[in-house]
Scaffold this motif. Structure first.
Motif, PDB file in Angstrom:
ATOM      1  N   UNK A  26       0.821  -1.195   0.000  1.00 33.48           N
ATOM      2  CA  UNK A  26       0.000   0.000   0.000  1.00 33.48           C
ATOM      3  C   UNK A  26       0.855   1.245   0.000  1.00 33.48           C
ATOM      4  N   UNK A  27       0.225   2.354   0.167  1.00 36.54           N
ATOM      5  CA  UNK A  27       0.870   3.656   0.191  1.00 36.54           C
ATOM      6  C   UNK A  27       0.063   4.653  -0.609  1.00 36.54           C
ATOM      7  N   UNK A  28       0.388   5.921  -0.448  1.00 39.06           N
ATOM      8  CA  UNK A  28      -0.319   6.990  -1.150  1.00 39.06           C
ATOM      9  C   UNK A  28       0.690   7.869  -1.856  1.00 39.06           C
ATOM     10  N   UNK A  29       0.421   8.157  -3.116  1.00 38.72           N
ATOM     11  CA  UNK A  29       1.232   9.074  -3.902  1.00 38.72           C
ATOM     12  C   UNK A  29       0.441  10.367  -4.068  1.00 38.72           C
ATOM     13  N   UNK A  30       1.038  11.502  -3.695  1.00 43.09           N
ATOM     14  CA  UNK A  30       0.395  12.802  -3.855  1.00 43.09           C
ATOM     15  C   UNK A  30       1.305  13.670  -4.714  1.00 43.09           C
ATOM     16  N   UNK A  31       0.757  14.217  -5.787  1.00 40.26           N
ATOM     17  CA  UNK A  31       1.509  15.083  -6.697  1.00 40.26           C
ATOM     18  C   UNK A  31       0.836  16.447  -6.720  1.00 40.26           C
TER      19      UNK A  31
ATOM     20  N   UNK B 121      -3.555  -2.585  -1.756  1.00 38.60           N
ATOM     21  CA  UNK B 121      -2.846  -3.423  -0.780  1.00 38.60           C
ATOM     22  C   UNK B 121      -2.249  -4.622  -1.495  1.00 38.60           C
ATOM     23  N   UNK B 122      -1.014  -4.952  -1.161  1.00 41.76           N
ATOM     24  CA  UNK B 122      -0.358  -6.105  -1.759  1.00 41.76           C
ATOM     25  C   UNK B 122       0.248  -5.829  -3.121  1.00 41.76           C
ATOM     26  N   UNK B 123       0.268  -4.581  -3.550  1.00 40.65           N
ATOM     27  CA  UNK B 123       0.865  -4.237  -4.845  1.00 40.65           C
ATOM     28  C   UNK B 123       2.365  -4.511  -4.791  1.00 40.65           C
ATOM     29  N   UNK B 124       2.878  -5.172  -5.809  1.00 39.93           N
ATOM     30  CA  UNK B 124       4.314  -5.469  -5.865  1.00 39.93           C
ATOM     31  C   UNK B 124       5.098  -4.172  -5.941  1.00 39.93           C
ATOM     32  N   UNK B 125       6.180  -4.079  -5.206  1.00 40.88           N
ATOM     33  CA  UNK B 125       6.995  -2.873  -5.201  1.00 40.88           C
ATOM     34  C   UNK B 125       8.016  -2.845  -6.322  1.00 40.88           C
ATOM     35  N   UNK B 126       8.082  -3.906  -7.093  1.00 46.65           N
ATOM     36  CA  UNK B 126       9.027  -3.961  -8.201  1.00 46.65           C
ATOM     37  C   UNK B 126       8.533  -3.039  -9.314  1.00 46.65           C
ATOM     38  N   UNK B 127       9.366  -2.098  -9.791  1.00 40.20           N
ATOM     39  CA  UNK B 127       8.921  -1.191 -10.854  1.00 40.20           C
ATOM     40  C   UNK B 127       8.685  -1.951 -12.150  1.00 40.20           C
ATOM     41  N   UNK B 128       7.717  -1.494 -12.914  1.00 42.32           N
ATOM     42  CA  UNK B 128       7.424  -2.085 -14.210  1.00 42.32           C
ATOM     43  C   UNK B 128       7.814  -1.118 -15.307  1.00 42.32           C
ATOM     44  N   UNK B 129       8.002  -1.616 -16.496  1.00 42.70           N
ATOM     45  CA  UNK B 129       8.368  -0.757 -17.627  1.00 42.70           C
ATOM     46  C   UNK B 129       7.187   0.134 -17.989  1.00 42.70           C
ATOM     47  N   UNK B 130       7.422   1.440 -18.191  1.00 42.32           N
ATOM     48  CA  UNK B 130       6.322   2.337 -18.557  1.00 42.32           C
ATOM     49  C   UNK B 130       5.874   2.072 -19.989  1.00 42.32           C
ATOM     50  N   UNK B 131       4.628   2.421 -20.264  1.00 38.56           N
ATOM     51  CA  UNK B 131       4.123   2.278 -21.623  1.00 38.56           C
ATOM     52  C   UNK B 131       4.792   3.318 -22.515  1.00 38.56           C
TER      53      UNK B 131
END
Length: 119
Positions: free
Chosen positions: A1-6, A87-97
């Motif tokens: 989990x976590x929150x991103x605020x921009x 919740x439970x989102x993998x923290x491994x970064x994925x390649x952007x589109x």
């Protein structure tokens, strides 16, 4: 989990909103700061760049990259985006589109440092 605020600034492109912002910006500044500052506050010395994308473009990229993000226009040219990671989102970064990387790729490098009051 976590929150991103921009909190960001977008090139608006709406002439009515731009005109209103140009008129109201100095008025709000005068109300909030009736006396001129003697020096540039430390919190205002970060490097900045003019916005290149419109709010619509930013909204499109954010909603594509972050499902469930809430993007809102704010006063003047600002916007906020709030996204809560599932919740439970993998923290491994994925390649952007390709679309996301073409719009966001230009900001991957650091901005040049500027001195307060000058380029």
């Amino acid at each position: 989990g976590g929150v991103l605020v921009v909190v960001g600034v977008a090139e608006d492109g709406d002439r009515v909103r731009d005109a209103l912002s140009l008129v109201l910006n100095p008025v709000v500044g005068l109300i909030r700061h009736p006396r001129p500052a003697r020096s540039v506050p430390t919190g205002m010395t970060a490097p900045v760049a003019a916005p290149r994308e419109t709010f619509a473009q930013i909204h499109a990229v954010l909603t594509t990259a972050l499902p469930g993000v809430r993007v809102r226009r704010r006063l003047f040219w600002r916007y906020t985006a709030v996204w809560a990671a599932p919740a439970g989102l993998a923290r491994r970064p994925t390649a952007p589109s390709a679309r996301t990387s073409s719009l966001c790729g230009r900001y991957g490098r650091r901005l040049p440092r500027t001195r307060p009051g000058g380029p």
